[in-house]
Design a protein around this motif. Sequence first.
Motif, PDB file in Angstrom:
ATOM      1  N   ALA A 207       2.217   4.104  11.319  1.00  0.00           N
ATOM      2  CA  ALA A 207       2.544   3.356  10.556  1.00  0.00           C
ATOM      3  C   ALA A 207       3.632   3.642   9.606  1.00  0.00           C
ATOM      4  O   ALA A 207       4.209   4.253   9.140  1.00  0.00           O
ATOM      5  N   ILE A 210       3.673  -0.700   4.085  1.00  0.00           N
ATOM      6  CA  ILE A 210       3.637  -1.475   3.012  1.00  0.00           C
ATOM      7  C   ILE A 210       5.012  -2.059   2.846  1.00  0.00           C
ATOM      8  O   ILE A 210       5.237  -3.198   2.560  1.00  0.00           O
ATOM      9  N   CYS A 211       5.356  -1.165   1.923  1.00  0.00           N
ATOM     10  CA  CYS A 211       6.302  -1.476   0.701  1.00  0.00           C
ATOM     11  C   CYS A 211       7.521  -2.235   1.650  1.00  0.00           C
ATOM     12  O   CYS A 211       8.204  -3.041   1.443  1.00  0.00           O
ATOM     13  N   ASN A 215       9.622  -5.694   2.297  1.00  0.00           N
ATOM     14  CA  ASN A 215      10.633  -6.171   0.859  1.00  0.00           C
ATOM     15  C   ASN A 215      12.102  -5.464   2.219  1.00  0.00           C
ATOM     16  O   ASN A 215      13.029  -5.995   2.055  1.00  0.00           O
TER      17      ASN A 215
ATOM     18  N   ASP B  99       0.748  -7.623  -3.859  1.00  0.00           N
ATOM     19  CA  ASP B  99       0.247  -8.706  -3.627  1.00  0.00           C
ATOM     20  C   ASP B  99      -0.344  -9.435  -4.050  1.00  0.00           C
ATOM     21  O   ASP B  99      -1.292  -9.384  -4.378  1.00  0.00           O
ATOM     22  N   GLU B 101      -1.805 -11.465  -2.383  1.00  0.00           N
ATOM     23  CA  GLU B 101      -3.371 -11.804  -1.348  1.00  0.00           C
ATOM     24  C   GLU B 101      -4.478 -10.714  -1.555  1.00  0.00           C
ATOM     25  O   GLU B 101      -4.781 -10.141  -0.500  1.00  0.00           O
ATOM     26  N   ASN B 103      -3.300  -7.084  -1.207  1.00  0.00           N
ATOM     27  CA  ASN B 103      -2.777  -5.694  -0.733  1.00  0.00           C
ATOM     28  C   ASN B 103      -2.196  -4.797  -0.751  1.00  0.00           C
ATOM     29  O   ASN B 103      -1.685  -5.630  -2.260  1.00  0.00           O
ATOM     30  N   VAL B 104      -2.530  -3.733  -0.878  1.00  0.00           N
ATOM     31  CA  VAL B 104      -1.933  -2.741  -1.920  1.00  0.00           C
ATOM     32  C   VAL B 104      -0.910  -1.793  -1.613  1.00  0.00           C
ATOM     33  O   VAL B 104      -1.273  -1.589  -0.700  1.00  0.00           O
ATOM     34  N   CYS B 105      -0.388  -1.721  -2.303  1.00  0.00           N
ATOM     35  CA  CYS B 105       0.768  -0.680  -1.816  1.00  0.00           C
ATOM     36  C   CYS B 105       0.163   1.074  -1.705  1.00  0.00           C
ATOM     37  O   CYS B 105       1.192   1.484  -3.504  1.00  0.00           O
ATOM     38  N   ARG B 110      -2.563   3.952   4.043  1.00  0.00           N
ATOM     39  CA  ARG B 110      -1.630   3.197   5.247  1.00  0.00           C
ATOM     40  C   ARG B 110      -1.240   4.571   6.326  1.00  0.00           C
ATOM     41  O   ARG B 110      -1.795   5.550   6.788  1.00  0.00           O
ATOM     42  N   GLU B 111      -0.160   5.063   5.675  1.00  0.00           N
ATOM     43  CA  GLU B 111       0.989   5.779   6.334  1.00  0.00           C
ATOM     44  C   GLU B 111       0.531   7.257   6.066  1.00  0.00           C
ATOM     45  O   GLU B 111       0.974   7.888   6.474  1.00  0.00           O
ATOM     46  N   ASP B 137       8.594   0.729  -4.848  1.00  0.00           N
ATOM     47  CA  ASP B 137       7.775   0.230  -3.667  1.00  0.00           C
ATOM     48  C   ASP B 137       7.222  -0.824  -3.803  1.00  0.00           C
ATOM     49  O   ASP B 137       5.495  -0.825  -3.911  1.00  0.00           O
ATOM     50  N   PRO B 138       7.834  -1.772  -3.721  1.00  0.00           N
ATOM     51  CA  PRO B 138       7.424  -2.861  -4.539  1.00  0.00           C
ATOM     52  C   PRO B 138       6.395  -3.562  -2.955  1.00  0.00           C
ATOM     53  O   PRO B 138       6.665  -3.991  -2.769  1.00  0.00           O
ATOM     54  N   LEU B 139       5.397  -4.901  -3.467  1.00  0.00           N
ATOM     55  CA  LEU B 139       5.104  -5.420  -3.031  1.00  0.00           C
ATOM     56  C   LEU B 139       4.851  -6.808  -3.967  1.00  0.00           C
ATOM     57  O   LEU B 139       5.027  -7.395  -3.191  1.00  0.00           O
ATOM     58  N   LYS B 141       7.776  -8.471  -5.297  1.00  0.00           N
ATOM     59  CA  LYS B 141       8.946  -8.284  -6.170  1.00  0.00           C
ATOM     60  C   LYS B 141       9.112  -8.603  -7.370  1.00  0.00           C
ATOM     61  O   LYS B 141       9.976  -7.807  -8.117  1.00  0.00           O
TER      62      LYS B 141
END
Lengths: 429, 178
Positions: A207, A210-211, A215, B99, B101, B103-105, B110-111, B137-139, B141
């Motif tokens: 995965a 997401i950033c 970007n 963002d 919508e 979504n959360v970073c 996730r990873e 770590d921007p969503l 920007k």
Amino acid sequence: MASQPNGTSTDWPGRYYHIDQVLNTPGPRTDPAFLAGDGVKTFLRNQAKILVIGAGGLGCEILANLALTGFKDIHVIDMDTIDISNLNRQFLFRQKDVGQPKATVAAEFIMKRVPGVKVTPYFGKIQDKDDDYYLQFNLIICGLDSVEARRWMNATLVNLVDPENPESLKPMIDGGTEGFKGQARVILPTITSCYECSLDMLNKPTAFPICTIANTPRLPEHCIEWASVLEWPRVHGDKKMDTDDPDHIGWLYKIAAARAAEFKIEGVTWSLTQGVVKNIIPAIASTNAIIAAACCNEAFKIATSSAAYLNNYFMLIGTDGIYSYTFEHEKRDDCPVCGGEALEMTISSEMTIEQLIETLVEKQDIQIKKPSLSTPTKQIYLQAPPQLEKATRPNLEKKVSELVPPGGEVTVTATTLPFSLSLRISYST
Amino acid sequence: MIKIWSMKKNEEAAAKRKPKTSAAQIRVQKDLTELDLPSTMQTNFPDPADLLNFTLTITPDEGMYKGGAFKFSFAINTNYPHDPPKVKCAQTIYHPNVDLEGNVCLNILREDWKPVLNLNSVMVGLQYLFLEPNADDPLNKEAALEMSKNRDQFLQNVKMSMRGGNIKGVQYDSVLVR
């Protein structure tokens, strides 16, 4: 070959010459219960009923191996239909079969090719079948490609074990491959470590942060994830993405390719798009063959007691040369499926939930503090969060017998328990 | 067939029959009843019988997002804890790591998710985003750029967005605690 026990017309002389070398006489490593000769042959060829789960890359190999080693009553479940991309390794299928159910086509192929073998297909999900269905088999071999299906099958077989019925314990042989790597294992539900015990050993799917996707994409995969994770829900709202729908993949490919062009990234293709969203790892035919052979070897040894079986985990790493390692994966006490404690409790049918909780707290041998209780279908009493505590509080005054049927199960969790405790409730009056 | 049953060590072991409750369900019950949340975080279950879908409201008591109430939806699937919970911000908020919508970073969503993590870790992680937004770590920007280039303007934007203001053509939801 007068000693051939089951003289059906399909068993021509010498058919099982090589296998009979193993079955005719005991060896230094055979189990004391081994019935050399007709006894074991009759069991293998006339009685043993084996279930194969999955008729894909591993499944095709497994079905052929089982049929040729002498299993005659084989069942196979698969929910998929044949895709053209399967044909390079799933050798029971031909081009004319594309679109047909894998289970059905595989069964027909085996029966046509190996006389006297009955293969019963089921085109559908493993979840469609109930306990009675699984109880009819002596052995279950899984050649699955998903963690979810394995977890379900494993939990179902562990739950099937009934202390009153020795027949309810079904050995599960699980094979799995991923590219050049693979594993084969023998799971004896409730006795050896189960699939859930080893869940933390799994490689997690790649995965990307997401950033990064949003970007600073650098890889074609970043662009594809951008299309599927961020753009799909933004443009289509709640509409679910179907990774088997070519229109959906086409849309993702178009969006990902545009993004790739914008960031000057090369390599976004239709097949990569499909590969990334479906999390496809290229399947290697020879890995499947090795793992399927290992699984069927175990099935044969377990069914015949002719040799010691695998204890309990065999892994194969073929990425750099060939390496294999066999070890005993230990059972985990805090495994949510096979670990934890089970308690039989006989209580008065007048006992309230509150009294049951007090009884549990006072029990010296289990040391529970603040237990939360539920049945498989509903919450009985949860200590937290406050809203759920309040919602379940009225149950405290109810009788246990109003909420739990005789013989019913109650799952107890508490911070002091490694995982959970299950209670089987029966009523004295 | 091998005689498996005789390998059962004793009666007690034989009695270890597990309930039909799924592993995911037990794990969620355990996670939820052992949540250790500060007063700045509160869960809400639209259907108290459904433990797999709920919301979390974070009301930071310090930092630039103090005074706001931020709502997140949690959706847990039957493959939990192999799969992480799906978390989305239920409002349109001005935050470098969230963002438009929702979504959360957050790495552990996730990873970096592992089955040993739990719902408490995710919730604490979310709250941390409001105390220490991360411009690297921007969503969102625009927000991230503003934060690293012009902190005063960023702080003003945060305040304005929380009141339901409009920043560069984007209408944000009012999140002020009433």
